[in-house]
Design an enzyme around this catalytic site. Structure first.
Site, PDB file in Angstrom:
ATOM      1  N   LYS A   1       0.810  -1.388  -0.100  1.00  0.00           N
ATOM      2  CA  LYS A   1      -0.096  -0.110  -0.089  1.00  0.00           C
ATOM      3  C   LYS A   1       0.739   1.284   0.075  1.00  0.00           C
ATOM      4  CE  LYS A   1      -2.444   0.772   3.541  1.00  0.00           C
ATOM      5  NZ  LYS A   1      -1.936  -0.445   4.204  1.00  0.00           N
TER       6      LYS A   1
ATOM      7  N   LYS B   1      -1.071  10.206   6.479  1.00  0.00           N
ATOM      8  CA  LYS B   1      -1.519   9.152   6.971  1.00  0.00           C
ATOM      9  C   LYS B   1      -2.142   9.424   8.332  1.00  0.00           C
ATOM     10  CE  LYS B   1      -0.291   4.474   7.702  1.00  0.00           C
ATOM     11  NZ  LYS B   1      -0.687   3.375   6.817  1.00  0.00           N
TER      12      LYS B   1
ATOM     13  N   GLY C   1      -0.282  -4.537  -5.490  1.00  0.00           N
ATOM     14  CA  GLY C   1       0.910  -3.900  -4.636  1.00  0.00           C
ATOM     15  C   GLY C   1       2.314  -4.311  -4.860  1.00  0.00           C
TER      16      GLY C   1
ATOM     17  N   GLU D   1       7.444  -6.348  -7.758  1.00  0.00           N
ATOM     18  CA  GLU D   1       7.951  -6.462  -6.763  1.00  0.00           C
ATOM     19  C   GLU D   1       9.559  -5.898  -6.129  1.00  0.00           C
ATOM     20  OE1 GLU D   1       8.336 -11.099  -4.674  1.00  0.00           O
ATOM     21  OE2 GLU D   1       9.254 -10.874  -6.657  1.00  0.00           O
TER      22      GLU D   1
END
Length: 246
Positions: free
Chosen positions: A15, A37, A171, A202
């Protein structure tokens, strides 16, 4: 779209990397960006959190704001109660996002874990903040087994609350994806009813920041200020159909 909620289908699925990539792509497109956040859990007082990571990856022009920090890696409500600290209400999140939107073109609100993780004693979640803001939500999902169920449930939870689901970004797309991950590409849109809007490779978060910023637009669809094409990606990775053998 001035405020975008970024929610995962769970934890540790990329995320923050996706949030950082969206920020980097938007900055490259000439937009001013803030990353909010609301609740950071599982980090110490002096440790950098997810918002700081977004600045590191996307660039110093990104504004980072954190509303609350709790030391244990738990749901915000639980972490706050165990630490004896105040919880965070959806109105606090919405007000902070609105203030940031006054002088930023895009405000990215990164949730904690999944969409329905509790933020306070009343059971309020990121979805409640999205409702107050009338903001769309982007779902960040893993590639492998289990993602069809969790992504579809998240999409259904948004629809049940009359909230807008913008789409899905994977993600962390493996360098050598297995059959399940490749099949999930085709099935994700059918199962969730949402468009596929990108796939971060990745290990993207370990790239040097300058390389991350250069590459980020190529991981995201035009709706997220990128150049990524779902059709090309599906053509590359989706396995051919197999007929059942009698």
């Amino acid at each position: 779209m001035s405020v975008l909620m970024v929610s995962g289908t769970g934890t540790e699925i990329g995320k923050t990397v996706v949030t950082s990539a969206i920020a980097a792509a938007a900055v490259a497109a000439g937009r001013s960006v803030a990353v909010l956040k609301p609740a950071q859990t599982g980090v110490g007082p002096q440790e950098p959190g997810d918002a700081a990571e977004a600045v590191r990856l996307a660039g110093p022009s990104v504004t980072a704001v954190e509303l609350a920090r709790y030391p244990e890696p738990l749901a915000p409500d639980t972490a706050a109660r165990r630490a004896g600290l105040a919880t965070l209400a959806p109105a606090d999140i919405a007000e902070a996002a609105r203030r940031l939107s006054e002088d930023h073109d895009l405000v990215l609100v990164e949730g904690a874990g999944g969409l329905l993780v509790r933020f306070d004693e009343a059971g309020h979640t990121l979805a409640d903040a999205a409702r107050l803001l009338d903001a769309p939500t982007l779902i960040v999902a893993p590639a492998g087994l289990g993602t069809l169920n969790s992504t579809t449930l998240t999409a259904q939870a948004l629809r049940a609350r009359d909230l807008t689901a913008l789409g899905v970004v994977i993600g962390s797309w493996p360098e050598s994806p297995d059959l399940a991950a490749r099949c999930n590409l085709a099935d994700l849109t059918k199962s969730s009813g949402l468009p596929l809007l990108g796939a971060a490779p990745e290990g993207a978060g370990t790239l040097p920041p300058d390389r991350f910023r250069t590459a980020a637009p190529s991981w995201l669809a035009p709706a997220l200020s990128g150049t990524w094409s779902a059709d090309r990606f599906l053509a590359t990775w989706t396995p051919p159909a197999f007929a059942l053998q009698s």
